[in-house]
Design an enzyme around this catalytic site. Structure first.
Site, PDB file in Angstrom:
ATOM      1  N   HIS A 142       7.797 118.199  75.663  1.00  0.00           N
ATOM      2  CA  HIS A 142       8.202 119.353  75.290  1.00  0.00           C
ATOM      3  C   HIS A 142       8.887 119.846  75.874  1.00  0.00           C
ATOM      4  O   HIS A 142       9.579 120.896  74.558  1.00  0.00           O
ATOM      5  CB  HIS A 142       7.049 119.741  76.472  1.00  0.00           C
ATOM      6  CG  HIS A 142       7.388 121.363  76.666  1.00  0.00           C
ATOM      7  ND1 HIS A 142       5.823 122.260  76.409  1.00  0.00           N
ATOM      8  CD2 HIS A 142       8.051 122.216  77.416  1.00  0.00           C
ATOM      9  CE1 HIS A 142       7.082 123.357  76.851  1.00  0.00           C
ATOM     10  NE2 HIS A 142       7.753 123.462  77.868  1.00  0.00           N
ATOM     11  N   GLU A 143      10.473 119.207  76.075  1.00  0.00           N
ATOM     12  CA  GLU A 143      11.549 119.423  76.689  1.00  0.00           C
ATOM     13  C   GLU A 143      12.961 120.221  75.377  1.00  0.00           C
ATOM     14  O   GLU A 143      13.655 120.566  75.319  1.00  0.00           O
ATOM     15  CB  GLU A 143      12.643 119.572  77.935  1.00  0.00           C
ATOM     16  CG  GLU A 143      11.712 119.778  79.389  1.00  0.00           C
ATOM     17  CD  GLU A 143      11.627 121.257  79.576  1.00  0.00           C
ATOM     18  OE1 GLU A 143      12.381 121.751  79.363  1.00  0.00           O
ATOM     19  OE2 GLU A 143      10.123 121.585  80.294  1.00  0.00           O
ATOM     20  N   HIS A 146      12.023 122.381  73.243  1.00  0.00           N
ATOM     21  CA  HIS A 146      13.178 123.486  72.800  1.00  0.00           C
ATOM     22  C   HIS A 146      14.793 123.254  72.591  1.00  0.00           C
ATOM     23  O   HIS A 146      14.918 124.368  71.925  1.00  0.00           O
ATOM     24  CB  HIS A 146      12.905 124.104  74.469  1.00  0.00           C
ATOM     25  CG  HIS A 146      11.922 123.954  75.219  1.00  0.00           C
ATOM     26  ND1 HIS A 146      11.631 125.275  74.880  1.00  0.00           N
ATOM     27  CD2 HIS A 146      11.496 123.932  76.457  1.00  0.00           C
ATOM     28  CE1 HIS A 146      10.021 125.746  75.149  1.00  0.00           C
ATOM     29  NE2 HIS A 146      10.143 125.206  76.358  1.00  0.00           N
ATOM     30  N   GLU A 217       6.767 128.560  74.739  1.00  0.00           N
ATOM     31  CA  GLU A 217       5.893 127.754  75.893  1.00  0.00           C
ATOM     32  C   GLU A 217       5.073 127.292  75.441  1.00  0.00           C
ATOM     33  O   GLU A 217       4.612 125.773  75.007  1.00  0.00           O
ATOM     34  CB  GLU A 217       5.854 127.870  76.577  1.00  0.00           C
ATOM     35  CG  GLU A 217       6.885 128.656  77.603  1.00  0.00           C
ATOM     36  CD  GLU A 217       8.404 127.325  77.960  1.00  0.00           C
ATOM     37  OE1 GLU A 217       7.379 126.356  78.069  1.00  0.00           O
ATOM     38  OE2 GLU A 217       9.108 127.505  78.734  1.00  0.00           O
TER      39      GLU A 217
END
Length: 301
Positions: A142-143, A146, A217
């Site tokens: 997930h990070e 980004h 997100e």
């Protein structure tokens, strides 16, 4: 821009471009109005605006990492964390960012950096202690999404205008512009207009960044689930992290709350917190619902 195997998101790209356009327009209008209202203080305005923009762009990742207690670690110091990041970067075909750990019991993770080469991915000790390896990889994916999508850099730059508005308001209230602009009626009017203009600018920039933040997100959840092929692991991590937040001391949550826009999951110091209404993240139900749909799609023949 270096491409990766993270699923592209045109909706995210469109929102980032739109946010940067409107933030830039608002920035020009804001500085222009201040130059008109405070004609005698234009050197101060230009120095402040230019200096803060340069500082925000070049040092924002270091400032954010320092503020959240991140400490860069070597593979020898954190072999499991580095191993997970190595596997995900190889899977995503992207350059490995710097890896850090924050000594905090708040279970969370975040990414910072104005570019992929300057990126840093950080996990807290509380997160590492609570998650299983598959869950941790889901959070790290997930990070990393980004970083790959560059929305971390956009969020950092987009938040600059609110910071600038706040700083100029404080200077105006302290009387710096009044001394620079003279002791006439124009200066008195300026002292009334500056807080009002700054408040409007801050409100608009806040709403723009919040709208982008909630979408990014969901985009990161989707990209991580598709890359790892295990949306259930990410859903499990989300549920576990959100559930554990209630067991964290209020003091620790209050310290983490200002950085919610960067975190994997928001930290709220109280159930009645205004931050819940203006959260930078979609609700847990929205995130789990999306992951459930992705899981169903991946399970189809």
């Amino acid at each position: 821009m270096q491409r990766s195997r993270f699923a592209p998101d045109r909706g995210l790209t469109t929102r980032m471009v739109s946010t940067m356009f409107f933030i830039g327009l608002l920035y020009v209008v804001f500085v222009g109005v201040l130059l008109v209202v405070l004609r005698g203080a234009w050197p101060i305005i230009l120095v402040i605006a230019g200096g803060l923009f340069i500082a925000q762009f070049w040092f924002s990742d270091r400032i954010a990492a320092f503020s959240m207690g991140a400490r860069e670690v070597t593979p020898e110091e954190a072999p499991e964390l580095h191993g997970a990041v190595d596997r995900l970067c190889a899977l995503a075909d992207m350059e490995k960012p710097r890896v850090a750990i924050a000594d905090s019991d708040v279970p969370n993770a975040f990414a910072t950096g104005r570019s992929q080469k300057k990126a840093l991915v950080c996990a807290t000790t509380g997160l590492l202690r609570r998650l299983e390896p598959e869950e941790l990889e889901g959070v790290l994916a997930h990070e990393l999404s980004h970083v790959a999508h560059r929305d971390v850099a956009v969020m950092t730059i987009a938040s600059f205008l609110g910071v600038l508005a706040g700083v100029i308001t404080r200077i105006g209230l302290w009387g710096g512009f009044r001394r620079a602009g003279g002791r006439d009626n124009n200066a008195a009017i300026a002292m009334l207009l500056i807080p009002l203009i700054s408040a409007v600018v801050y409100a608009i920039s806040f709403l723009l960044t919040r709208l982008l933040s909630r979408y990014r997100e969901l985009s990161a959840d989707r990209a991580a689930a598709l890359l790892t092929g295990r949306p259930s692991a990410l859903a499990s991590a989300l549920t576990k992290v959100t559930g554990q937040m209630s067991q964290i001391p209020t003091r620790d949550l209050r310290q983490a709350e200002p950085f919610n826009a960067f975190y994997f999951a928001p930290a709220f110091s109280s159930k009645e917190s205004l931050s819940r209404l203006l959260s930078s993240h979609p609700t847990l139900e929205q995130r789990l619902d999306q992951l459930g749909r992705i899981s169903a799609q991946l399970g189809r023949p």
